[in-house]
Design a protein around this motif. Structure first.
Motif, PDB file in Angstrom:
ATOM      1  N   UNK B 125      41.326 -10.201  -3.548  1.00 34.39           N
ATOM      2  CA  UNK B 125      40.103 -10.923  -3.937  1.00 34.39           C
ATOM      3  C   UNK B 125      38.990  -9.995  -4.380  1.00 34.39           C
ATOM      4  N   UNK B 126      39.278  -8.693  -4.450  1.00 30.49           N
ATOM      5  CA  UNK B 126      38.257  -7.748  -4.934  1.00 30.49           C
ATOM      6  C   UNK B 126      38.113  -7.896  -6.438  1.00 30.49           C
ATOM      7  N   UNK B 127      36.868  -8.123  -6.885  1.00 33.65           N
ATOM      8  CA  UNK B 127      36.619  -8.319  -8.316  1.00 33.65           C
ATOM      9  C   UNK B 127      35.613  -7.267  -8.771  1.00 33.65           C
ATOM     10  N   UNK B 128      35.907  -6.675  -9.899  1.00 33.97           N
ATOM     11  CA  UNK B 128      34.989  -5.693 -10.476  1.00 33.97           C
ATOM     12  C   UNK B 128      34.765  -6.100 -11.927  1.00 33.97           C
ATOM     13  N   UNK B 129      33.508  -6.241 -12.336  1.00 26.69           N
ATOM     14  CA  UNK B 129      33.218  -6.702 -13.710  1.00 26.69           C
ATOM     15  C   UNK B 129      32.255  -5.731 -14.385  1.00 26.69           C
ATOM     16  N   UNK B 130      32.547  -5.372 -15.642  1.00 26.45           N
ATOM     17  CA  UNK B 130      31.640  -4.541 -16.456  1.00 26.45           C
ATOM     18  C   UNK B 130      30.859  -5.492 -17.367  1.00 26.45           C
ATOM     19  N   UNK B 131      29.542  -5.394 -17.302  1.00 23.12           N
ATOM     20  CA  UNK B 131      28.701  -6.383 -17.989  1.00 23.12           C
ATOM     21  C   UNK B 131      27.699  -5.675 -18.904  1.00 23.12           C
ATOM     22  N   UNK B 132      27.464  -6.320 -20.028  1.00 21.09           N
ATOM     23  CA  UNK B 132      26.401  -5.842 -20.920  1.00 21.09           C
ATOM     24  C   UNK B 132      25.435  -7.005 -21.117  1.00 21.09           C
ATOM     25  N   UNK B 133      24.190  -6.787 -20.707  1.00 24.48           N
ATOM     26  CA  UNK B 133      23.171  -7.829 -20.890  1.00 24.48           C
ATOM     27  C   UNK B 133      22.192  -7.354 -21.958  1.00 24.48           C
ATOM     28  N   UNK B 173      25.971  -2.707 -16.685  1.00 21.17           N
ATOM     29  CA  UNK B 173      26.109  -2.559 -15.232  1.00 21.17           C
ATOM     30  C   UNK B 173      27.517  -2.955 -14.764  1.00 21.17           C
ATOM     31  N   UNK B 174      27.846  -2.501 -13.607  1.00 27.85           N
ATOM     32  CA  UNK B 174      29.132  -2.879 -13.005  1.00 27.85           C
ATOM     33  C   UNK B 174      28.838  -3.679 -11.743  1.00 27.85           C
ATOM     34  N   UNK B 175      29.470  -4.837 -11.641  1.00 32.63           N
ATOM     35  CA  UNK B 175      29.268  -5.686 -10.462  1.00 32.63           C
ATOM     36  C   UNK B 175      30.592  -5.769  -9.703  1.00 32.63           C
ATOM     37  N   UNK B 176      30.470  -5.558  -8.397  1.00 34.26           N
ATOM     38  CA  UNK B 176      31.677  -5.688  -7.570  1.00 34.26           C
ATOM     39  C   UNK B 176      31.405  -6.737  -6.507  1.00 34.26           C
ATOM     40  N   UNK B 177      32.372  -7.544  -6.213  1.00 30.74           N
ATOM     41  CA  UNK B 177      32.221  -8.539  -5.147  1.00 30.74           C
ATOM     42  C   UNK B 177      33.600  -8.971  -4.628  1.00 30.74           C
ATOM     43  N   UNK B 178      33.529  -9.724  -3.573  1.00 32.03           N
ATOM     44  CA  UNK B 178      34.784 -10.217  -2.978  1.00 32.03           C
ATOM     45  C   UNK B 178      34.891 -11.703  -3.300  1.00 32.03           C
TER      46      UNK B 178
END
Lengths: 245, 185
Positions: B125-133, B173-178
């Motif tokens: 369930x570990x999720x890592x997302x690379x985001x450009x805003x 930014x990089x967002x990590x969450x469970x």
């Protein structure tokens, strides 16, 4: 003569004791000859009978299970299970599963990287899935499509009509080809299972069908097999044995 | 002529108390022993015969059943192997994770001015997302959307890192969450 008379006198005096003692002695001897072996036999028979009863109960249970089985259902399910979890690596069914899922969902499978392992030796068979009897084939899949088609693709390869695969991770990113198009990478394993070569002896207990297993088998029986897997009616047609003929 | 009486009977010797007791007990014991022996013998023979009859009957029944089962050997083989294979398959199916829901959840975070460049999710369930805003406001909006997901118990333990402003004015930014394990069912 006097001595004999004396003995006879003693005998006469204690005859009741002597006869009683003799009877008791004979009874003890006869018990040793007739009664004790019979009691031992009774014990032996009782043990044997208990074993037979156990065996009979097992056989009756087995017969009852076998009598209630639908032969055709299990034949069909067994064939389908051979496609889902084949007895050998069977790369063809692996690729046909991906092709069929891709065609059905509208996803373009751009790459399927299967680790062949040592195909010429038995050592390649030794990698088992943890906690399972199945052997693994590492696989990495890349596919492109919109969100809905990727979801359909994932649902399809998670279905019960094609080769079983599990994935450890998924990566999706916007594809260069279009704004709403994603490129998905899936990394995981496909499986195969080498069944036991022989079934148990005639009195070996037969496993009973658990509710969850029954549900799984019914789902498999009702699931439509992928057309691609049925393409050749389960058999790959062989070409010429000698290419130069 | 006077008459004399002579006692010709030999005087009986008096028995000791022990012998007297034995005289009473021993015949009775012998009789009881005989009775017990004969009764036990008859009972043992009868019981043994009964057991033998039952044993033979069960043996015949077993032989009949074995013949019947042997005749169904192919069905037994298919059934046993199907169940063995199904058992293995069941374990694999139960350990399998479905990523479709988490994919939908992440897609719901997509916005015109926020680009989800890549997302990586694993079976834990570990999720890592690379985001450009494109703007800081849109980045804030995205973070708010993530927090809303946290309140809805979809995500937890959200961490943002590596926030970089590029030369084009975008925010990376990089967002990590469970992810909630339910999302992988």
């Amino acid at each position: 003569m006097k001595n004999i008379n004396k003995y006879l006198e003693i005998l006469h005096q204690y005859e009741i004791l002597i006869v009683s003692g003799f009877v008791i002695f004979i009874i003890i001897i006869l018990s040793g000859i007739f009664l004790i072996p019979n009691i031992a036999k009774v014990q032996e028979y009782t043990v044997k009978k208990t074993e037979l009863e156990k065996k009979l109960t097992n056989l009756k249970r087995k017969d009852s299970i076998l009598s209630n089985l639908d032969n055709q259902f299990y034949k069909d399910v067994y064939e389908k299970l051979n496609l889902i979890l084949p007895p050998q690596k069977d790369y063809i069914s692996l690729f046909t599963t991906l092709d069929a899922a891709g065609k059905k969902s509208g996803v373009l499978v751009t790459k399927a990287d299967v680790t062949l392992g040592e195909i010429s030796t038995m050592s390649a068979r030794l990698q088992k899935a943890p906690g399972s009897m199945a052997y693994i084939i590492p696989i990495t899949i890349q596919a492109e499509g919109d969100l809905a088609s990727i979801q359909n693709f994932l649902q399809d390869i998670n279905g019960q009509s094609s080769r079983i695969m599990t994935f450890d991770w998924i990566k999706w990113e916007k594809a260069l080809s279009g704004k709403s198009i994603y490129q998905v990478t899936l990394d995981g394993q496909a499986y195969y299972y080498i069944p036991p070569k022989a079934i148990g002896s005639v009195d070996a207990p037969i496993p009973s069908l658990e509710k969850t297993t029954d549900e799984l088998l019914t789902a498999i029986a009702n699931a439509k097999t992928e057309p691609s897997l049925d393409l050749f009616g389960g058999k790959i047609p062989l070409g010429k044995k000698n290419l130069f003929d | 002529m006077t008459k004399h009486s002579v006692n010709l009977i030999i005087e009986r010797q008096k028995d000791s108390p022990f012998i007297r007791t034995l005289r009473r007990i021993l015949p009775l014991t012998a009789a009881i022993f005989t009775f017990i022996f004969l009764t036990s013998l008859v009972l043992a023979y009868n019981y043994l015969n009964g057991l033998a009859v039952q044993y033979n009957k069960q043996k015949r029944e077993i032989e009949q059943l074995e013949t019947k089962i042997i005749n169904q050997k192919s069905l037994e083989g298919i059934y046993t192997l199907t169940l063995a294979r199904a058992g293995v398959l069941q374990k694999l199916v139960s350990s399998r994770k479905n990523f479709t829901t988490i994919l939908t959840e992440m897609d719901a975070l997509n916005r015109d001015d926020v680009n989800l460049k890549s997302v990586l999710a694993d079976t834990a369930g570990n999720v890592s997302a690379a985001i450009v805003a494109s703007t800081s406001a849109s980045m804030d909006e995205f973070i708010d959307a993530l927090l809303a997901k946290e309140r809805a118990k979809s995500f937890s333990n959200i961490q943002a890192s590596g926030i970089v402003r590029t030369s084009k004015g975008n925010y990376q930014l990089t967002v990590k969450f469970k992810g909630n394990p339910q999302l992988l069912q």
